[in-house]
Design a protein around this motif. Structure first.
Motif, PDB file in Angstrom:
ATOM      1  N   TRP A 194      -4.179  -1.118  -3.202  1.00  0.00           N
ATOM      2  CA  TRP A 194      -3.623  -1.990  -2.170  1.00  0.00           C
ATOM      3  C   TRP A 194      -4.157  -1.609  -0.796  1.00  0.00           C
ATOM      4  CZ3 TRP A 194      -2.168  -6.419  -3.669  1.00  0.00           C
ATOM      5  CH2 TRP A 194      -1.515  -6.599  -4.897  1.00  0.00           C
ATOM      6  N   SER A 195      -4.433  -0.343  -0.584  1.00  0.00           N
ATOM      7  CA  SER A 195      -5.038   0.086   0.684  1.00  0.00           C
ATOM      8  C   SER A 195      -6.436  -0.505   0.829  1.00  0.00           C
ATOM      9  CB  SER A 195      -5.104   1.615   0.760  1.00  0.00           C
ATOM     10  OG  SER A 195      -3.811   2.164   0.714  1.00  0.00           O
ATOM     11  N   ALA A 196      -7.211  -0.466  -0.246  1.00  0.00           N
ATOM     12  CA  ALA A 196      -8.555  -1.060  -0.221  1.00  0.00           C
ATOM     13  C   ALA A 196      -8.462  -2.568   0.029  1.00  0.00           C
ATOM     14  CB  ALA A 196      -9.289  -0.775  -1.528  1.00  0.00           C
ATOM     15  N   GLY A 197      -7.471  -3.206  -0.604  1.00  0.00           N
ATOM     16  CA  GLY A 197      -7.255  -4.640  -0.366  1.00  0.00           C
ATOM     17  C   GLY A 197      -6.932  -4.932   1.078  1.00  0.00           C
ATOM     18  N   PHE A 198      -6.139  -4.058   1.691  1.00  0.00           N
ATOM     19  CA  PHE A 198      -5.812  -4.212   3.109  1.00  0.00           C
ATOM     20  C   PHE A 198      -7.083  -4.148   3.955  1.00  0.00           C
ATOM     21  CE2 PHE A 198      -5.371  -1.998   7.138  1.00  0.00           C
ATOM     22  CZ  PHE A 198      -4.595  -2.904   7.839  1.00  0.00           C
ATOM     23  N   SER A 207       0.810  -1.227   0.000  1.00  0.00           N
ATOM     24  CA  SER A 207       0.000   0.000   0.000  1.00  0.00           C
ATOM     25  C   SER A 207       0.840   1.272   0.000  1.00  0.00           C
ATOM     26  CB  SER A 207      -0.948   0.013   1.204  1.00  0.00           C
ATOM     27  OG  SER A 207      -0.227   0.279   2.398  1.00  0.00           O
ATOM     28  N   ASP A 208       2.136   1.146   0.255  1.00  0.00           N
ATOM     29  CA  ASP A 208       3.042   2.300   0.270  1.00  0.00           C
ATOM     30  C   ASP A 208       2.549   3.361   1.250  1.00  0.00           C
ATOM     31  OD1 ASP A 208       5.283   3.838  -0.482  1.00  0.00           O
ATOM     32  OD2 ASP A 208       4.171   4.823  -2.086  1.00  0.00           O
ATOM     33  N   GLY A 209       2.381   2.937   2.497  1.00  0.00           N
ATOM     34  CA  GLY A 209       1.922   3.885   3.523  1.00  0.00           C
ATOM     35  C   GLY A 209       0.506   4.377   3.273  1.00  0.00           C
ATOM     36  N   PHE A 210      -0.317   3.534   2.710  1.00  0.00           N
ATOM     37  CA  PHE A 210      -1.710   3.831   2.354  1.00  0.00           C
ATOM     38  C   PHE A 210      -1.816   4.913   1.277  1.00  0.00           C
ATOM     39  CE2 PHE A 210      -2.155   2.033   6.667  1.00  0.00           C
ATOM     40  CZ  PHE A 210      -2.894   0.909   6.328  1.00  0.00           C
ATOM     41  N   ARG A 211      -0.755   5.088   0.497  1.00  0.00           N
ATOM     42  CA  ARG A 211      -0.815   6.039  -0.617  1.00  0.00           C
ATOM     43  C   ARG A 211      -1.321   5.385  -1.891  1.00  0.00           C
ATOM     44  NH1 ARG A 211       3.746   7.842   2.316  1.00  0.00           N
ATOM     45  NH2 ARG A 211       5.118   6.424   1.227  1.00  0.00           N
ATOM     46  N   ASN A 212      -1.267   4.064  -1.975  1.00  0.00           N
ATOM     47  CA  ASN A 212      -1.791   3.353  -3.133  1.00  0.00           C
ATOM     48  C   ASN A 212      -3.212   2.911  -2.810  1.00  0.00           C
ATOM     49  OD1 ASN A 212      -2.547   1.078  -4.821  1.00  0.00           O
ATOM     50  ND2 ASN A 212      -0.443   1.126  -5.573  1.00  0.00           N
TER      51      ASN A 212
END
Length: 106
Positions: A31-35, A23-28
């Protein structure tokens, strides 16, 4: 069914830790949504499993699946050190998870 929920919860834990890394520190956002999706589903399934499986056993198995799976993903996808002692210790962790399943009253 509780054991299936617990297994899926552990696999989703591997998913959310992997998404967290990507997620790159929740910047992506993807991937953040996947998390958030996999973490939410993992906790829901863990909660469902612990209705039948003793809490301590369910939690230990959930953490063990997540830890072992995340370590393997780290070695595979992120080129973390692949050392024989590390693999032996992961095998011991998996054996402990199986042992907890075998001695569980559920």
């Amino acid at each position: 069914m509780a054991w299936l929920f617990l297994l899926l919860a552990g696999i989703l834990e591997v998913g959310f830790t992997t998404c967290l890394r990507l997620s790159d520190g929740f910047r992506n956002p993807w991937w953040s949504a996947g998390f958030f999706l996999s973490a939410g589903l993992s906790f829901i399934l863990l909660e469902r499993a612990q209705r039948v499986i003793p809490l301590g056993t369910a939690y230990a198995i959930w953490v063990g699946i997540g830890a072992a799976g995340t370590a393997l993903v780290g070695m595979w996808l992120f080129h973390e050190p692949l050392e024989s002692l590390r693999l032996v210790l992961l095998a011991v962790l998996v054996a402990a998870i199986i042992g907890l399943k075998l001695v569980s009253p559920a």
